[in-house]
Design a protein around this motif. Structure first.
Motif, PDB file in Angstrom:
ATOM      1  N   ASN A 207     -40.858 -48.310  25.890  1.00 49.73           N
ATOM      2  CA  ASN A 207     -39.958 -49.445  26.043  1.00 49.73           C
ATOM      3  C   ASN A 207     -40.526 -50.725  25.451  1.00 49.73           C
ATOM      4  OD1 ASN A 207     -37.466 -48.644  27.442  1.00 49.73           O
ATOM      5  ND2 ASN A 207     -38.887 -47.893  29.002  1.00 49.73           N
ATOM      6  N   SER A 208     -41.549 -50.579  24.608  1.00 51.71           N
ATOM      7  CA  SER A 208     -42.016 -51.746  23.863  1.00 51.71           C
ATOM      8  C   SER A 208     -40.987 -52.140  22.799  1.00 51.71           C
ATOM      9  CB  SER A 208     -43.384 -51.474  23.214  1.00 51.71           C
ATOM     10  OG  SER A 208     -43.330 -50.322  22.419  1.00 51.71           O
ATOM     11  N   ALA A 209     -40.033 -51.231  22.550  1.00 55.39           N
ATOM     12  CA  ALA A 209     -38.873 -51.523  21.716  1.00 55.39           C
ATOM     13  C   ALA A 209     -37.617 -51.225  22.532  1.00 55.39           C
ATOM     14  CB  ALA A 209     -38.888 -50.671  20.448  1.00 55.39           C
ATOM     15  N   ARG A 210     -36.496 -51.783  22.135  1.00 54.18           N
ATOM     16  CA  ARG A 210     -35.260 -51.555  22.859  1.00 54.18           C
ATOM     17  C   ARG A 210     -34.764 -50.122  22.670  1.00 54.18           C
ATOM     18  NH1 ARG A 210     -31.490 -56.537  20.990  1.00 54.18           N
ATOM     19  NH2 ARG A 210     -29.950 -55.429  22.270  1.00 54.18           N
ATOM     20  N   GLU A 211     -33.996 -49.657  23.661  1.00 52.81           N
ATOM     21  CA  GLU A 211     -33.319 -48.356  23.564  1.00 52.81           C
ATOM     22  C   GLU A 211     -34.317 -47.211  23.383  1.00 52.81           C
ATOM     23  OE1 GLU A 211     -30.109 -48.181  24.114  1.00 52.81           O
ATOM     24  OE2 GLU A 211     -29.872 -50.362  24.150  1.00 52.81           O
ATOM     25  N   SER A 212     -35.117 -46.954  24.392  1.00 47.90           N
ATOM     26  CA  SER A 212     -36.126 -45.900  24.323  1.00 47.90           C
ATOM     27  C   SER A 212     -35.489 -44.515  24.271  1.00 47.90           C
ATOM     28  CB  SER A 212     -37.048 -45.981  25.550  1.00 47.90           C
ATOM     29  OG  SER A 212     -37.830 -44.811  25.660  1.00 47.90           O
ATOM     30  N   ALA A 213     -35.685 -43.825  23.155  1.00 47.19           N
ATOM     31  CA  ALA A 213     -35.152 -42.464  23.031  1.00 47.19           C
ATOM     32  C   ALA A 213     -35.869 -41.513  23.980  1.00 47.19           C
ATOM     33  CB  ALA A 213     -35.295 -41.989  21.585  1.00 47.19           C
ATOM     34  N   ARG A 214     -37.149 -41.769  24.229  1.00 47.84           N
ATOM     35  CA  ARG A 214     -37.925 -40.922  25.137  1.00 47.84           C
ATOM     36  C   ARG A 214     -37.359 -40.985  26.554  1.00 47.84           C
ATOM     37  NH1 ARG A 214     -42.598 -38.312  26.356  1.00 47.84           N
ATOM     38  NH2 ARG A 214     -43.840 -39.045  28.113  1.00 47.84           N
ATOM     39  N   LEU A 215     -37.064 -42.181  27.022  1.00 50.04           N
ATOM     40  CA  LEU A 215     -36.498 -42.317  28.357  1.00 50.04           C
ATOM     41  C   LEU A 215     -35.112 -41.673  28.435  1.00 50.04           C
ATOM     42  CD1 LEU A 215     -36.606 -43.360  31.229  1.00 50.04           C
ATOM     43  CD2 LEU A 215     -35.763 -45.574  30.393  1.00 50.04           C
ATOM     44  N   LYS A 216     -34.316 -41.836  27.402  1.00 47.95           N
ATOM     45  CA  LYS A 216     -32.981 -41.231  27.398  1.00 47.95           C
ATOM     46  C   LYS A 216     -33.065 -39.717  27.531  1.00 47.95           C
ATOM     47  CE  LYS A 216     -30.348 -44.692  24.796  1.00 47.95           C
ATOM     48  NZ  LYS A 216     -29.617 -44.973  23.537  1.00 47.95           N
ATOM     49  N   SER A 217     -34.016 -39.102  26.842  1.00 54.22           N
ATOM     50  CA  SER A 217     -34.144 -37.642  26.914  1.00 54.22           C
ATOM     51  C   SER A 217     -34.566 -37.204  28.307  1.00 54.22           C
ATOM     52  CB  SER A 217     -35.145 -37.144  25.860  1.00 54.22           C
ATOM     53  OG  SER A 217     -36.466 -37.567  26.152  1.00 54.22           O
ATOM     54  N   TRP A 218     -35.430 -37.989  28.959  1.00 49.46           N
ATOM     55  CA  TRP A 218     -35.839 -37.649  30.324  1.00 49.46           C
ATOM     56  C   TRP A 218     -34.679 -37.810  31.303  1.00 49.46           C
ATOM     57  CZ3 TRP A 218     -39.485 -34.818  32.197  1.00 49.46           C
ATOM     58  CH2 TRP A 218     -40.678 -34.642  31.491  1.00 49.46           C
ATOM     59  N   LYS A 219     -33.908 -38.858  31.151  1.00 49.49           N
ATOM     60  CA  LYS A 219     -32.767 -39.049  32.049  1.00 49.49           C
ATOM     61  C   LYS A 219     -31.723 -37.954  31.853  1.00 49.49           C
ATOM     62  CE  LYS A 219     -32.971 -43.882  33.352  1.00 49.49           C
ATOM     63  NZ  LYS A 219     -32.174 -45.106  33.587  1.00 49.49           N
ATOM     64  N   MET A 220     -31.517 -37.531  30.633  1.00 50.64           N
ATOM     65  CA  MET A 220     -30.587 -36.429  30.374  1.00 50.64           C
ATOM     66  C   MET A 220     -31.061 -35.156  31.072  1.00 50.64           C
ATOM     67  SD  MET A 220     -29.339 -34.908  26.679  1.00 50.64           S
ATOM     68  CE  MET A 220     -28.869 -36.576  26.179  1.00 50.64           C
ATOM     69  N   PHE A 221     -32.365 -34.895  30.980  1.00 52.12           N
ATOM     70  CA  PHE A 221     -32.937 -33.726  31.656  1.00 52.12           C
ATOM     71  C   PHE A 221     -32.749 -33.826  33.165  1.00 52.12           C
ATOM     72  CE2 PHE A 221     -36.759 -32.487  34.074  1.00 52.12           C
ATOM     73  CZ  PHE A 221     -36.630 -31.113  34.008  1.00 52.12           C
ATOM     74  N   MET A 222     -33.039 -34.991  33.734  1.00 52.39           N
ATOM     75  CA  MET A 222     -32.901 -35.164  35.174  1.00 52.39           C
ATOM     76  C   MET A 222     -31.462 -34.931  35.625  1.00 52.39           C
ATOM     77  SD  MET A 222     -35.948 -35.904  36.354  1.00 52.39           S
ATOM     78  CE  MET A 222     -35.791 -36.812  37.881  1.00 52.39           C
ATOM     79  N   ASN A 223     -30.514 -35.385  34.857  1.00 54.13           N
ATOM     80  CA  ASN A 223     -29.105 -35.136  35.178  1.00 54.13           C
ATOM     81  C   ASN A 223     -28.787 -33.645  35.152  1.00 54.13           C
ATOM     82  OD1 ASN A 223     -28.474 -37.849  35.481  1.00 54.13           O
ATOM     83  ND2 ASN A 223     -27.864 -38.117  33.350  1.00 54.13           N
TER      84      ASN A 223
END
Length: 325
Positions: A207-223
């Protein structure tokens, strides 16, 4: 004082090196306290140090660390790791890149030994420690999980979770910051679709840059695995070290924390931030103990936003802005 703060703006001070002088630990803790820190991550409760022989325990130094944290009113995230030689499924004494033995970063031979140790620790510190993280950075390729087995980590997570809850049903069990979505997906499948975690711990969410693709992939997995409501913490972060200059690091650090708060990361633990100098260039102090700009930025951030609630993202393509109340 609440245990889970609305913002992850005061969660730091991993104590990584167990051989540091007590005076130095006090210095780091005081620096963190004055900066507004409310949580520390203790990485880690080394099993091989605490139970060097089966059934024989040694709590030397760890109790001192815990008392120091309590003196400064810190909440404690305790990470488990490092299997003793007598309990390990491996006899490999090669060194990992992190300076530990392969056998220490391998699964135990008997899961009962692991559950016994977890029960002993949780029982000893019940009422003083509530959050327990089961391992550090397991993955298919990891210096902390040398056999790369998702099946074995699934057993470690399930066994540890059940042991901790048996002793203290109200404790919070945290996943061990798995390195990849694919690895954790395999772990969950091995455990019949269950996460065996109250909180998902991750590292370096970019998240040192906007729109973290890494976080999005983790949230998708959690869902996908039914964990959409499970809180996420970032228990190790120093992505701001890639910024240019000390002022650039300070700015990047604040942006990282605020972005993570805005997307629901409940805690962010800064790596090596309060050391006197850092080989990773992550500290808010130089090797002479002089304060760097990132310390003032951190303290200002916690002072302004410590109990604020995120309201909304006001950013556009050209600007970045977040509203807190």
């Amino acid at each position: 004082t609440t245990e889970i703060y609305t913002l992850s703006l005061h969660d730091a001070l991993p104590i990584y090196r167990n051989r540091n002088w007590s005076e130095y630990q006090e210095t780091k803790m005081r620096r963190a306290f004055l900066a507004g820190v409310k949580w520390i991550r203790h990485h880690s409760m080394h099993w091989f140090l605490r139970e060097p022989e089966k059934g024989k325990y040694d709590w030397t130094y760890f109790d001192d660390r815990l008392e120091l944290a309590e003196k400064y009113k810190m909440h404690f995230l305790l990470t488990f790791g490092s299997v003793p030689e007598w309990a390990s499924s491996s006899s490999d004494k090669k060194m990992t890149v992190c300076g530990t033995y392969f056998y220490q970063n391998s699964p135990p031979k008997e899961w009962k030994d692991w559950s016994d140790f977890i029960e002993t620790v949780v029982s000893r510190y019940k009422g003083r420690i509530k959050w327990y993280e089961l391992w550090n950075e397991p993955g298919f390729t990891s210096a902390f999980w040398c056999n790369g087995s998702a099946k074995d980590y699934a057993a470690l997570l399930k066994t540890g979770y059940e042991a901790a809850k048996k002793v203290d049903p109200d404790c919070v069990v945290v996943s061990g910051a798995p390195l990849t979505v694919d690895f954790m997906d395999a772990v969950v499948k091995e455990n019949g679709g269950k996460l065996y975690s109250d909180v998902m711990s991750l590292h370096y969410l970019e998240n040192s840059a906007r729109e973290s693709a890494r976080l999005k992939s983790w949230k998708m997995f959690m869902n996908q695995v039914g964990g959409a409501d499970i809180p996420i913490v970032n228990s190790e972060e120093m992505g701001w070290i890639s910024a240019t200059g000390e002022l650039g690091k300070a700015s990047s650090m604040v942006k990282t924390y605020v972005r993570e708060a805005s997307v629901g990361i409940e805690k962010t633990f800064a790596f090596d931030l309060f050391s006197t100098g850092s080989i990773y260039h992550a500290s808010a102090f130089d090797y002479d103990g002089n304060i760097l700009p990132i310390y003032a930025a951190y303290r200002t951030m916690t002072h302004r936003l410590e109990y604020a609630k995120f309201v909304g993202n006001l950013s556009s393509a050209e600007t970045e802005a977040y509203l807190f109340d």
